[in-house]
Motif scaffolding. Structure first.
Motif, PDB file in Angstrom:
ATOM      1  N   SER A 245     -38.215  17.988 -17.394  1.00 45.52           N
ATOM      2  CA  SER A 245     -38.692  17.288 -16.192  1.00 45.52           C
ATOM      3  C   SER A 245     -39.722  16.243 -16.567  1.00 45.52           C
ATOM      4  O   SER A 245     -40.617  16.501 -17.387  1.00 45.52           O
ATOM      5  CB  SER A 245     -39.322  18.282 -15.207  1.00 45.52           C
TER       6      SER A 245
ATOM      7  N   ALA B 248     -28.536  13.638  -6.753  1.00 47.53           N
ATOM      8  CA  ALA B 248     -28.278  14.772  -7.631  1.00 47.53           C
ATOM      9  C   ALA B 248     -26.821  14.767  -8.077  1.00 47.53           C
ATOM     10  O   ALA B 248     -25.918  14.443  -7.293  1.00 47.53           O
ATOM     11  CB  ALA B 248     -28.598  16.077  -6.916  1.00 47.53           C
TER      12      ALA B 248
ATOM     13  N   THR C  36     -26.989  19.351 -14.893  1.00 46.10           N
ATOM     14  CA  THR C  36     -27.495  18.990 -13.575  1.00 46.10           C
ATOM     15  C   THR C  36     -28.554  17.910 -13.759  1.00 46.10           C
ATOM     16  O   THR C  36     -29.432  18.038 -14.612  1.00 46.10           O
ATOM     17  CB  THR C  36     -28.118  20.195 -12.855  1.00 46.10           C
TER      18      THR C  36
ATOM     19  N   SER D 243     -37.480  17.932  -7.512  1.00 41.44           N
ATOM     20  CA  SER D 243     -37.122  18.947  -8.497  1.00 41.44           C
ATOM     21  C   SER D 243     -37.943  18.726  -9.758  1.00 41.44           C
ATOM     22  O   SER D 243     -37.842  17.692 -10.414  1.00 41.44           O
ATOM     23  CB  SER D 243     -35.621  18.877  -8.805  1.00 41.44           C
TER      24      SER D 243
ATOM     25  N   ARG E 134     -35.161  15.070 -13.529  1.00 42.85           N
ATOM     26  CA  ARG E 134     -34.974  16.419 -14.076  1.00 42.85           C
ATOM     27  C   ARG E 134     -33.544  16.548 -14.589  1.00 42.85           C
ATOM     28  O   ARG E 134     -32.588  16.196 -13.895  1.00 42.85           O
ATOM     29  CB  ARG E 134     -35.252  17.494 -13.043  1.00 42.85           C
TER      30      ARG E 134
ATOM     31  N   ASN F 245     -31.651  21.617  -4.770  1.00 41.78           N
ATOM     32  CA  ASN F 245     -32.482  22.207  -5.815  1.00 41.78           C
ATOM     33  C   ASN F 245     -33.000  23.598  -5.449  1.00 41.78           C
ATOM     34  O   ASN F 245     -33.902  24.117  -6.079  1.00 41.78           O
ATOM     35  CB  ASN F 245     -33.640  21.284  -6.196  1.00 41.78           C
TER      36      ASN F 245
ATOM     37  N   PHE G 129     -31.285  15.399 -11.505  1.00 44.31           N
ATOM     38  CA  PHE G 129     -31.943  14.997 -10.267  1.00 44.31           C
ATOM     39  C   PHE G 129     -32.800  13.769 -10.549  1.00 44.31           C
ATOM     40  O   PHE G 129     -33.592  13.760 -11.490  1.00 44.31           O
ATOM     41  CB  PHE G 129     -32.871  16.099  -9.740  1.00 44.31           C
TER      42      PHE G 129
END
Length: 373
Positions: free
Chosen positions: A247, A204, A211, A174, A233, A42, A213
């Motif tokens: 998030s 991740a 992306t 993250s 996230r 991250n 996380f």
């Protein structure tokens, strides 16, 4: 006289400094993933060889051949360089940071100037094919005039597949924008600023467009919230130079429970103009009361010429919307200057309004000198 003191403070700092954390503004060149330039999935901290090369090619004002490399390229032996800069599948990666801050704060009833040695830290990684072990050790301020030497972050990173990583250790989850400026309220108010690293297990998944996380965390003894947390996230790249993120964080502790829901955007228009924005809904609950509020910021950067940035930022923290005077504001201009690889100079002037403290307002100015190995 007050204005003159700020001008003198900015002039005093011209000619020093480098980025302490991640640099999301690199999206202006199409870099939407932090893993391109950093060992950490991250972002922030130890850089990859590619990240070092980009610090020379597109970020620094001037550079000689090899200056971006470890020890400014002083190691002539190519074999030794590749063993120490993360180039090999089996080898090491060495880095470090030194940061110094000069601050000036002034209001109607107080004036304070401080020179703060913020960080002297060495960071290293040992790489064996798909496994990377990282650790850092340094000296940091504790309180006003005390310092402590300790390791505040370490991790083991396993990459079983391209784009997939599993990380365990002590680090920050993250959440939101990983901006380097510690003077902003957002990271501190959310508990995700440097110094708030926690025991964590992270998975991740990074693709060209998305992306994700997922992180399970537990605060170590002595930290602020003392909570068990779970965070998610998700980021989506909308175009080559634009992306947004969502998030969510839930923390359960002995004193209170927290829920954070945030949205952010990184928007670049050409190679010179970048806007970062983030807003977070904050909910705190204990046995006596439940509060709702928000914390957010925006930062706009414009690169006049290579390595020279002008910035404008705005932030607000209102942790309890039920209290009309429970907010803190900040706004003002800033700059960043990357004269050569390994160096950065940044400065900010902030007009601060603190309604939580009798609606006191004042001015703040900061200069950061940062050198990375």
């Amino acid at each position: 006289m007050k204005a003159l003191s700020f001008v003198l403070l900015f002039i005093f700092g011209m000619g020093f400094a480098a980025p302490a954390w991640a640099f999301p503004e690199m999206i202006r060149h199409g870099y939407t993933s932090c893993m391109t330039c950093h060992v950490s999935p991250n972002g922030g901290g130890l850089m990859t060889p590619y990240g070092r090369s980009m610090s020379k090619e597109i970020l620094s004002r001037h550079a000689y051949e090899g200056e971006e490399r470890l020890f400014h390229g002083a190691l002539d032996a190519e074999g030794l360089n590749s063993w120490l800069d993360g180039s090999r599948e089996i080898g090491f990666n060495v880095g470090g940071d030194v940061r110094w801050v000069q601050s000036h704060k002034e209001s109607n009833d107080a004036r304070e100037r401080r020179s703060i040695f913020m960080q002297a830290e060495i960071e290293a990684a040992a790489q064996y094919k798909t496994l990377t072990l990282t650790g850092a050790f340094g000296r940091f301020p504790k309180g006003r005039d005390e310092f402590v030497s300790r390791s505040r972050k370490w991790s083991a990173i396993y990459r079983p597949l391209d784009g997939v990583s599993i990380r365990a250790g002590r680090f920050l989850p993250s959440h939101g924008l990983l901006v380097p400026e510690h003077i902003y309220l957002t990271r501190k108010e959310l508990g995700f600023d440097q110094g708030f690293e926690r025991n964590a297990l992270e998975v991740a998944w990074v693709t060209e467009k998305f992306t994700i996380f997922v992180t399970k965390t537990k605060d170590p003894d002595g930290q602020l919230f003392q909570e068990d947390g779970l965070s998610l996230r998700v980021e989506q790249t909308l175009a080559e130079t634009k992306k947004w993120g969502l998030s969510v964080y839930r923390g359960d502790g002995p004193a209170q429970d927290r829920l954070l829901v945030g949205a952010d955007a990184q928007l670049a228009f050409g190679h010179s103009f970048v806007t970062l924005a983030e807003i977070n809904y904050v909910e705190n609950e204990n046995t006596a009361v439940k509060t709702r509020g928000f914390v957010g910021m925006s930062k706009t950067s414009y690169e006049f010429t290579r390595g020279v940035f002008a910035q404008l930022f705005l932030e607000r923290s209102h942790r309890d919307v039920g209290n009309p005077l429970g907010y803190r504001d900040g706004f003002g201009p800033g700059f960043q200057f990357f004269p050569r690889p390994h160096w950065e100079l940044s400065g900010h002037w902030i007009r601060r309004v603190d309604a939580q403290n009798s609606q006191r307002s004042g001015d703040e100015a900061y200069l950061l000198l940062h050198y990375y190995l």
